[in-house]
Structure formats: C-alpha cells, structure tokens
Design an enzyme around this catalytic site. Structure first.
Site, PDB file in Angstrom:
ATOM      1  N   GLU A  73      -1.133   7.137  -1.124  1.00 47.15           N
ATOM      2  CA  GLU A  73      -2.230   7.837  -1.744  1.00 47.15           C
ATOM      3  C   GLU A  73      -1.248   8.947  -3.330  1.00 47.15           C
ATOM      4  OE1 GLU A  73      -3.489   9.939   1.469  1.00 47.15           O
ATOM      5  OE2 GLU A  73      -2.341   7.779   1.435  1.00 47.15           O
ATOM      6  N   GLY A 104       7.113   6.344   7.894  1.00 46.30           N
ATOM      7  CA  GLY A 104       6.217   7.325   7.255  1.00 46.30           C
ATOM      8  C   GLY A 104       6.610   8.237   8.984  1.00 46.30           C
ATOM      9  N   GLY A 105       5.287   8.666   9.013  1.00 44.71           N
ATOM     10  CA  GLY A 105       5.504   9.266  10.346  1.00 44.71           C
ATOM     11  C   GLY A 105       5.406   8.839  11.351  1.00 44.71           C
ATOM     12  N   THR A 162       1.679   8.573  13.334  1.00 51.86           N
ATOM     13  CA  THR A 162       0.865   6.907  12.362  1.00 51.86           C
ATOM     14  C   THR A 162       1.745   6.096  12.698  1.00 51.86           C
ATOM     15  OG1 THR A 162       0.942   8.861  10.290  1.00 51.86           O
ATOM     16  CG2 THR A 162      -0.110   6.319   9.946  1.00 51.86           C
ATOM     17  N   GLY A 163       2.639   5.981  13.100  1.00 49.92           N
ATOM     18  CA  GLY A 163       3.467   4.708  13.390  1.00 49.92           C
ATOM     19  C   GLY A 163       2.810   3.967  14.681  1.00 49.92           C
ATOM     20  N   GLU A 211       9.813   2.703  10.409  1.00 49.14           N
ATOM     21  CA  GLU A 211      11.036   3.181  10.586  1.00 49.14           C
ATOM     22  C   GLU A 211      10.507   4.923  10.426  1.00 49.14           C
ATOM     23  OE1 GLU A 211      12.702   5.922   9.074  1.00 49.14           O
ATOM     24  OE2 GLU A 211      13.134   5.303   6.794  1.00 49.14           O
ATOM     25  N   LYS A 249       1.189  -1.289   0.524  1.00 48.87           N
ATOM     26  CA  LYS A 249      -0.055  -0.425   0.579  1.00 48.87           C
ATOM     27  C   LYS A 249       0.821   1.702  -0.402  1.00 48.87           C
ATOM     28  CE  LYS A 249      -1.882   2.814   1.969  1.00 48.87           C
ATOM     29  NZ  LYS A 249      -1.184   4.483   1.425  1.00 48.87           N
TER      30      LYS A 249
END
Length: 494
Positions: free
Chosen positions: A175, A225-226, A229-230, A247, A172
């Site tokens: 987007e 990602g950030g 969100t992680g 990461e 994924k």
C-alpha cells in the site's frame, strides 16, 4: 482516475476509500489512490477465476503469450523515464537505482517470454500398447503479494512467469508503493491482455491482501515480505491447501578471509549493506571477518561509511536514500539501541542525520555495530535498514559455523583469493545464493530463494516458472481390453 483494475476495467474501491501517497524523502505529494477492501479483492478473484475457467488465456499457444510478454518489455523500456521517476517518488530510492531496476524488469519479461511452459515428457511404460505422458498445465488463479522495497521488480518476478505459464492473477502491491504496479497494469492492458487475466487491488495487507491467502478460488499465493507476515500467509493458505511460494528475507553473512582482495572486499562490504539504505532482502548485514585483519578493515569501513552522502531521489550528489517511513525508521533506531544494550559497540551512525534539507525525510545514517557475536539479537534479527554488525572468526570451520548460525538462509558472500577454499565454503553454507568475490548480482535465468526460514520455493530461472505450473500424468491404453481381474459370467460368475 480510478486505480483498481478488475475484469478489464479501471474502477473505484467499493467502499470509496482512498490513500494519499507521499515521497518518504521529503513528504512531497505523489498521488491519491483507491484503497481496496476485501469486497474488491474478492471481485478481482472472481474475475480471475472466470477468465481462467471459461476464457481463452490458459489455452492460448505459448508463442502468443510470449509475444505479449515481449510487447510488455518493449513498453517498459519505452516508458523507462516515467517508471523510474514513479518508483523513486514512491520509495525514496535514488533515481539511478530505479533506472537499473527498470532495465531488470524488462529483462525479466523477456526471459520468461523465451522460457516455454508447454513442455512435458514421455514416460516409458514398458508396454508397447500404452502411451504415457507427463504434461505441464497452468496452476490456475494466482494471488501475487509484493513488497515496498522493489515494487515493480518484485511484481515482474511474479507476473511474468504467471502469464508465461497461462495463469490468471490478482496483484496486490504494498500500500506504500503502488504507482509502478498501476503503470504495469496499464501497459498489460495496452498490450492486449484479455479482461480478467490480470487484476490489481491496492490497499493494506490485512484487508485487501488477506483474501489472496484465504480464498478457495486462489490456487497459488506468492508472497515476498517479512517473516512474520509470511508465516500468517502460509497458515491462512493451509485451510485450502493451495500452493505457496514465500520469499521472506534474510540475515545475510558476508565472509572476508585475510587473503581477500582488500580494496574490493571493503568496497563491496559497503555496497552489500548500504545499497538502498539496507532495505534489501539479501543485504550483507553481517560482516564476518578474519581476526588478523579485523581492526584495520573495520576502521577503514567506518571511515568510508561516515562519508556516505544521503539525499533525495533526484539529488545528483546522493549516494544513499531514505527509509520508507517514519515507523520503519523508528524500528531501525530501536534495533540499534537494543544492540548497544546487548554490548555491541557503535562505531558510526545510529541516528537520523542533522544535515540541512534532510529533516523532512526518514533518513538514517549508515551504522556499524562492532564486537558482535551470534548470540546477540542484533545479529539474529533483520533490521532491514542501513545497519552492519561485525563478527570475527579465526579459521574456516568457525567462519562457516558463524555464518550458518541463523534461522535464515537467503544469500551471502565469500571473499578469498583461494579458489579451493571459496568453493569448499560455498558448498557448506546453507544459503540459496552464494557470491564469491562479489555481492548482489542476480540473473533472471538463475533461481532465487532461500533455505530455512528465508522462504519456500524459488523465483526466476526454470524453477521459478515451475512454481506456476501443475504436472499432469496422462496414461493412454491404445489397445483396451478386459482386465480379467474379476470373474465374469462366462467364467463362473452368477
């Protein structure tokens, strides 16, 4: 043409949703892609589960899996012009940067093609009548979630080891930047990847991505990602106790001692933070400089930063590109304004450019915030943009203390001509990667990842492959006999 790839077929999103992709440098049209929802992602997970549980891929000899990865690398190299252009259109980064990335993508596939995941070891049992082995097996179905700054490179860091180890996966991508992931899946299909082994869903994280962390049929989720969100991914994965690899970026120190090669340190300080307009997880966004050279060094750096030419991905004169979106530029601008309010001194940048021809894109001038200290939010928080903060130290101990004063621990650099000091400081920094008299190089064969809240686990290197395997202990008694632990009928039982 359909852009979701599930169970060996290119299909449309179940709900019929689409997303328009535009280049962030000038808002020119790039593509319309399918926008998946949770239904599509679950279908992809089910396909990957069937392919793992009943298909041949996990038991395929490593030599055959490696041969496929080499074919993929060949096709990536053969398609490098198309891939580089697609990457630059999605991200707005300069074409030359995308070209470098594509070379690294091919190198990544070749590296994991040469790194066998089928090894193991024999354990000494101390018993000549027993054989004990620890073997490596694929972890299962992998959910791979990748970011928008290095779309294909980050995908390769996950897809290549997942396949090398014999796993199936659902990819994924962000987007915002799906194009090169679509190309990668087409290449995998052309190279003979069995149906269901590799699947692609496109869409927003909250809908298309969330099942990859939550679903019980996912055995591992790997996210880049950030931090915010992680944390959500980690929390969602906890319910099913699946393996997690994260990461999550960093706030990376670039330490310059007075005895450093001044020209090299200055030039690399610019590259460290302004490459890809600062949208790099390992960007050297914290310049930590010895007090005795601070004024002259920062003055020179500001002059150089003011001369950086911004432009679109195909502008041959451009030295740096755009930010990914208007929302991200607004976030960077708010970060700079907050830093100034805290007391940081704006030396250059701090605004969108007014150059003719750049007004349609999400450009932001290279920015230097001087007179900072580690208690400031602009020093502690990640802008993920072309913003450098400047801090000062007087001695080695203070430099180390300042550099380590952060929740992050991804990467950083030391600039000095004293080899003993360089090694000494490198050993004291709480970072996953330390460069000495350089910034940004990485190797597929060397592990990448961070300490503290920069993440969990490692990518690349043998350990990166190890994230995608499970260890199984197999103990065999070659001379089975009753244990004699409990009494038998012959020895007094009823």
């Amino acid at each position: 043409m359909p852009t979701l790839f599930i169970d060996g077929q290119w299909i449309r999103a179940a709900a019929g949703g689409t997303r328009e992709i535009r280049c962030p440098a000038d808002q020119s049209f790039v593509a319309i892609v399918d926008e998946a929802g949770a239904i599509d992602t679950v279908a992809a997970i089910d396909a990957a589960r069937r392919a793992f549980d009943t298909g041949d891929w996990p038991a395929t000899p490593f030599t055959a899996r490696a041969a496929l990865l080499h074919r993929v690398a060949d096709q990536i190299e053969a398609s490098s012009v198309e891939i580089s252009r697609a990457e630059s259109l999605d991200t707005g980064k300069r074409l030359v940067e995308s070209e470098y990335d594509v070379v690294d993508v091919a190198r990544c596939f070749r590296y994991f093609a040469g790194l066998s995941a089928s090894g193991g070891r024999v354990v000494d049992t101390g018993n000549p009548g027993a054989i004990s082995r620890v073997v490596q097996e694929p972890v299962g179905v992998c959910g791979l979630i990748t970011p928008w700054n290095y779309p294909l490179l980050q995908a390769s860091w996950k897809v290549a080891p997942a396949l090398a180890a014999g796993n199936t996966f659902v990819l994924k991508p962000s987007e915002l930047t799906p194009s090169t992931s679509i190309i990668l899946m087409r290449i995998l299909q052309e190279c003979g990847l069995p149906a269901g082994v590799g699947n692609l869903v496109l869409g927003a994280g909250a809908t298309a991505g969330a099942p990859l962390a939550e679903h019980p049929n996912i055995d591992l989720v790997s996210f880049t990602g950030g931090l915010v969100t992680g944390r959500r991914v980690m929390a969602a994965a906890a319910a099913t106790v699946k393996k997690v690899a994260l990461e999550l970026g960093g706030k990376n120190p670039n330490i310059v001692f007075a005895d450093a090669d001044r020209a090299a340190a200055l030039d690399n300080a610019l590259t460290a933070v302004f490459l890809h307009s600062g949208q790099v997880c390992s960007a050297g966004a914290r310049l930590i400089i010895e007090e005795s050279i601070r004024d002259e060094f920062v003055d020179d750096l500001v002059r150089r930063a003011n001369r950086i030419v911004l432009g679109g991905p195909f502008d041959p004169l451009a030295q740096a590109g755009t930010l990914i979106s208007r929302a991200h530029r607004d976030k960077v601008d708010a970060y700079v304004e907050a830093g100034i309010a805290e007391g940081a001194v704006l030396r250059c940048g701090g605004r969108a450019p007014d150059d003719l021809g750049l007004d349609a894109g999400w450009f932001y001038r290279p920015t230097v915030l001087d007179r900072c200290h580690s208690s400031m939010g602009c020093v502690q928080d990640e802008s993920f943009g072309p913003v450098l903060t400047v801090e000062t130290f007087r001695g080695e101990d203070e430099a180390v203390a300042i550099a380590n004063d952060t929740i992050y621990g991804l990467a950083g650099a030391i600039w000095t001509s004293d080899a003993s000091r360089a090694q000494r400081v490198a050993g004291r920094l709480r970072l996953g990667t330390v460069w000495i008299n350089d910034y940004h190089p990485y190797l597929p064969q060397a592990e990448w990842g961070g300490f503290k809240q920069s993440g969990v686990g490692r990518e690349l290197g043998p350990t990166g492959l190890g994230e995608y395997v499970e260890l199984k202990h197999i103990y065999q008694n070659v001379n089975p006999a009753p244990s004699g632990w409990f009494a038998t009928d012959e020895t007094g039982g009823d």
